[in-house]
Scaffold this active site. Sequence first.
Site, PDB file in Angstrom:
ATOM      1  N   HIS A 105       0.804  -1.222   0.000  1.00 35.36           N
ATOM      2  CA  HIS A 105       0.000   0.000   0.000  1.00 35.36           C
ATOM      3  C   HIS A 105       0.838   1.274   0.000  1.00 35.36           C
ATOM      4  CE1 HIS A 105      -2.697  -3.167   1.574  1.00 35.36           C
ATOM      5  NE2 HIS A 105      -3.558  -2.563   0.794  1.00 35.36           N
ATOM      6  N   HIS A 125      -5.092   0.763  -2.912  1.00 36.33           N
ATOM      7  CA  HIS A 125      -5.925   0.957  -4.078  1.00 36.33           C
ATOM      8  C   HIS A 125      -5.660   2.326  -4.679  1.00 36.33           C
ATOM      9  CE1 HIS A 125      -8.362   2.518  -0.724  1.00 36.33           C
ATOM     10  NE2 HIS A 125      -9.162   3.114  -1.568  1.00 36.33           N
ATOM     11  N   GLY A 159     -10.230   0.158  -8.393  1.00 39.02           N
ATOM     12  CA  GLY A 159     -11.112   1.112  -9.062  1.00 39.02           C
ATOM     13  C   GLY A 159     -10.666   1.521 -10.453  1.00 39.02           C
ATOM     14  N   MET A 179     -10.691  -6.210 -10.834  1.00 39.63           N
ATOM     15  CA  MET A 179     -11.566  -7.174 -10.169  1.00 39.63           C
ATOM     16  C   MET A 179     -13.013  -6.950 -10.594  1.00 39.63           C
ATOM     17  SD  MET A 179     -12.255  -7.840  -6.075  1.00 39.63           S
ATOM     18  CE  MET A 179     -10.584  -8.294  -5.661  1.00 39.63           C
ATOM     19  N   SER A 180     -13.687  -5.997  -9.961  1.00 40.81           N
ATOM     20  CA  SER A 180     -15.118  -5.795 -10.227  1.00 40.81           C
ATOM     21  C   SER A 180     -15.376  -5.342 -11.660  1.00 40.81           C
ATOM     22  CB  SER A 180     -15.713  -4.786  -9.232  1.00 40.81           C
ATOM     23  OG  SER A 180     -15.022  -3.554  -9.301  1.00 40.81           O
TER      24      SER A 180
END
Length: 205
Positions: A105, A125, A159, A179-180
């Site tokens: 991170h 992220h 994102g 991912m999403s």
Amino acid sequence: MSNMKLMAVTDDSHTVLELAKKILQIQHNVDFIQIREKTKTVKEVMTLLHYLDEGGIEKGKLILNDRLDVALCSGIQTVHLPEKGLPVQKVKALFPHIKVGKSVHDYEGAQEAERQGADYVLYGHCFETNSKKGKAPHGLAPILQMKKYLKIPVFAIGGIKLDQVQALQHIQADGIAVMSGIFSAENPFAAASQFDEVVKYENKL
């Protein structure tokens, strides 16, 4: 510019059979598929890998999140360790043939991962994302620092949308992980194809 890679990361929200179908659909549109199924049992993950093997997937594309035991039992050559997971150094010492990625991170975390022998880091992220609701993104600045001082590849996650790929290519991220944007999409194949096209386009510039 770097030859940016595309990694799809599973979102732990589908049945084993559904997930196997989605992975097999997108296998030719991504460079890597990280299986990150934290709520599934070892037996379920092994069943998933069996379906993928039957579907003819290239094993070299598969990365197992956190499950070193499953990787060793199924011949998967790459594991991805969470920030608070197994020590990279220990895994590399005991299993030198295994490639190891590490979630980080910040720059300091990435520097330590490289020192311990990680083969790549996954930083995030980067942008606002539903999976980290309420948590401010870490931004892109640390990637610039990583690319200046580290020798191992740096993947970005969190994102990432199609119109943000250019910015990540501009700062020479070695890859993006989605991912999403892929697995939560109504049509994962179409979503993966779009990311694949954008990444390839940016790589040509």
